[in-house]
Design a protein around this motif. Sequence first.
Motif, PDB file in Angstrom:
ATOM      1  N   MET A 106     -17.160  28.842   7.935  1.00 22.67           N
ATOM      2  CA  MET A 106     -17.866  30.039   7.486  1.00 22.67           C
ATOM      3  C   MET A 106     -19.364  29.916   7.786  1.00 22.67           C
ATOM      4  O   MET A 106     -19.990  30.848   8.303  1.00 22.67           O
ATOM      5  CB  MET A 106     -17.627  30.253   5.990  1.00 22.67           C
ATOM      6  CG  MET A 106     -18.167  31.551   5.434  1.00 22.67           C
ATOM      7  SD  MET A 106     -17.746  31.780   3.676  1.00 22.67           S
ATOM      8  CE  MET A 106     -16.010  32.172   3.797  1.00 22.67           C
ATOM      9  N   ASN A 109     -20.197  30.155  11.584  1.00 20.91           N
ATOM     10  CA  ASN A 109     -20.065  31.488  12.170  1.00 20.91           C
ATOM     11  C   ASN A 109     -20.838  32.564  11.413  1.00 20.91           C
ATOM     12  O   ASN A 109     -20.728  33.745  11.746  1.00 20.91           O
ATOM     13  CB  ASN A 109     -18.588  31.868  12.245  1.00 20.91           C
ATOM     14  CG  ASN A 109     -17.824  31.075  13.272  1.00 20.91           C
ATOM     15  OD1 ASN A 109     -17.832  31.397  14.450  1.00 20.91           O
ATOM     16  ND2 ASN A 109     -17.168  30.007  12.821  1.00 20.91           N
ATOM     17  N   ALA A 111     -20.286  33.820   8.596  1.00 25.82           N
ATOM     18  CA  ALA A 111     -19.235  34.772   8.244  1.00 25.82           C
ATOM     19  C   ALA A 111     -19.178  35.022   6.744  1.00 25.82           C
ATOM     20  O   ALA A 111     -19.479  34.146   5.939  1.00 25.82           O
ATOM     21  CB  ALA A 111     -17.887  34.251   8.729  1.00 25.82           C
ATOM     22  N   VAL A 114     -13.311  34.343   6.019  1.00 22.93           N
ATOM     23  CA  VAL A 114     -12.591  33.543   7.011  1.00 22.93           C
ATOM     24  C   VAL A 114     -11.159  33.318   6.546  1.00 22.93           C
ATOM     25  O   VAL A 114     -10.859  33.358   5.351  1.00 22.93           O
ATOM     26  CB  VAL A 114     -13.271  32.181   7.265  1.00 22.93           C
ATOM     27  CG1 VAL A 114     -14.666  32.372   7.844  1.00 22.93           C
ATOM     28  CG2 VAL A 114     -13.329  31.341   5.999  1.00 22.93           C
ATOM     29  N   TYR A 115     -10.279  33.072   7.534  1.00 27.10           N
ATOM     30  CA  TYR A 115      -8.893  32.734   7.206  1.00 27.10           C
ATOM     31  C   TYR A 115      -8.372  31.728   8.215  1.00 27.10           C
ATOM     32  O   TYR A 115      -8.927  31.604   9.313  1.00 27.10           O
ATOM     33  CB  TYR A 115      -8.014  33.980   7.134  1.00 27.10           C
ATOM     34  CG  TYR A 115      -7.627  34.606   8.465  1.00 27.10           C
ATOM     35  CD1 TYR A 115      -6.308  34.604   8.905  1.00 27.10           C
ATOM     36  CD2 TYR A 115      -8.579  35.235   9.282  1.00 27.10           C
ATOM     37  CE1 TYR A 115      -5.939  35.207  10.107  1.00 27.10           C
ATOM     38  CE2 TYR A 115      -8.220  35.833  10.481  1.00 27.10           C
ATOM     39  CZ  TYR A 115      -6.887  35.821  10.889  1.00 27.10           C
ATOM     40  OH  TYR A 115      -6.529  36.411  12.078  1.00 27.10           O
ATOM     41  N   CYS A 116      -7.331  30.986   7.839  1.00 32.16           N
ATOM     42  CA  CYS A 116      -6.822  29.916   8.686  1.00 32.16           C
ATOM     43  C   CYS A 116      -5.300  30.028   8.846  1.00 32.16           C
ATOM     44  O   CYS A 116      -4.649  30.868   8.225  1.00 32.16           O
ATOM     45  CB  CYS A 116      -7.196  28.549   8.113  1.00 32.16           C
ATOM     46  SG  CYS A 116      -6.347  28.127   6.571  1.00 32.16           S
ATOM     47  N   THR A 155      -7.289  32.258   2.783  1.00 30.36           N
ATOM     48  CA  THR A 155      -8.440  33.140   2.990  1.00 30.36           C
ATOM     49  C   THR A 155      -9.533  32.854   1.963  1.00 30.36           C
ATOM     50  O   THR A 155      -9.247  32.573   0.805  1.00 30.36           O
ATOM     51  CB  THR A 155      -8.014  34.615   2.895  1.00 30.36           C
ATOM     52  OG1 THR A 155      -6.901  34.848   3.780  1.00 30.36           O
ATOM     53  CG2 THR A 155      -9.148  35.543   3.280  1.00 30.36           C
ATOM     54  N   GLY A 189     -13.619  39.646   9.713  1.00 31.83           N
ATOM     55  CA  GLY A 189     -13.355  38.305   9.202  1.00 31.83           C
ATOM     56  C   GLY A 189     -12.951  37.412  10.358  1.00 31.83           C
ATOM     57  O   GLY A 189     -12.332  37.874  11.334  1.00 31.83           O
ATOM     58  N   TYR A 190     -13.293  36.127  10.274  1.00 34.82           N
ATOM     59  CA  TYR A 190     -13.130  35.222  11.401  1.00 34.82           C
ATOM     60  C   TYR A 190     -11.924  34.295  11.233  1.00 34.82           C
ATOM     61  O   TYR A 190     -11.674  33.776  10.134  1.00 34.82           O
ATOM     62  CB  TYR A 190     -14.389  34.368  11.571  1.00 34.82           C
ATOM     63  CG  TYR A 190     -15.583  35.147  12.083  1.00 34.82           C
ATOM     64  CD1 TYR A 190     -15.922  35.129  13.431  1.00 34.82           C
ATOM     65  CD2 TYR A 190     -16.368  35.899  11.214  1.00 34.82           C
ATOM     66  CE1 TYR A 190     -17.025  35.834  13.913  1.00 34.82           C
ATOM     67  CE2 TYR A 190     -17.464  36.615  11.682  1.00 34.82           C
ATOM     68  CZ  TYR A 190     -17.783  36.571  13.029  1.00 34.82           C
ATOM     69  OH  TYR A 190     -18.866  37.277  13.491  1.00 34.82           O
ATOM     70  N   LEU A 192      -9.900  30.807  11.733  1.00 39.37           N
ATOM     71  CA  LEU A 192      -9.956  29.370  11.993  1.00 39.37           C
ATOM     72  C   LEU A 192      -8.546  28.946  12.388  1.00 39.37           C
ATOM     73  O   LEU A 192      -7.657  28.841  11.543  1.00 39.37           O
ATOM     74  CB  LEU A 192     -10.428  28.615  10.750  1.00 39.37           C
ATOM     75  CG  LEU A 192     -10.352  27.084  10.781  1.00 39.37           C
ATOM     76  CD1 LEU A 192     -11.102  26.521  11.981  1.00 39.37           C
ATOM     77  CD2 LEU A 192     -10.886  26.497   9.476  1.00 39.37           C
TER      78      LEU A 192
END
Length: 252
Positions: A106, A109, A111, A114-116, A155, A189-190, A192
């Motif tokens: 986060m 970036n 951000a 974020v989520y993975c 998230t 949202g970015y 990962l």
Amino acid sequence: MKDLVSIITPSYNSAEFIEETIHSVLNQTYENWEWLISDDRSKDDTVDLIRKYNDPRIKLHVLEKNGGAGNARNKSLERAEGRYIAFLDSDDFWYPEYLEEMIGFMDKNNAELVYCNYSRCDEHTMEPILKDFEADKIVTFSNLLKTCRLAPVSTMYDTKRVGKFFFPVKSKREDHVMWLNLLKKIPKGYPLNKTLAKYRMRENSVSRKKKNIIRDQYLVYKDFMGFSVTKSLYYTANWAFNGFLKYSKIFN
């Protein structure tokens, strides 16, 4: 000092799984967290098992009456003091580096969200039964309307940047509504693309009974987003198709 993370957990009749979830939090390499567990009047030993762990960062609140997962999450959110909000249901699991990796990503970036990736596992063995769900696309309000790529277990968002977002207690698709409301405020949202969590696929999970929740998903668009009937039907059809694809990728 590292910023505080508030972990939000609703619990209900989770005695079979809760200790594995607890250990996954206690083993985090990022240690500045508070864990706000709101128990929704469990009828099994869930509360007693949580109380066994003498860690001041674990903050258990037993609700006066059962109100559902969304309400329980909201009760925890009301008491949350951390900069970062992370969600973990009482039967799921994080790898030890989850918090550290997510916050680092986060920051890198710049951000707000974020989520993975996460593994989709058998409820008893926690062995994968589907291919890992991959965080492979930037999420926006527009593409989240057609499929919900964001899961609570994987998230995180930054309250310093976006504030707190609560769950609508009158929707059975409260997660999706909350993420949509959040993405109305921020552009994206970015992803990962690294597996840092395990999602336990319960046989009795409402989220897996797609045929039973088509109407609830339609109401996400019609009642909560304020769309027309035609537009709501269009997005419901997209969601149903993408949901089929999401759960048809068998692990091999």
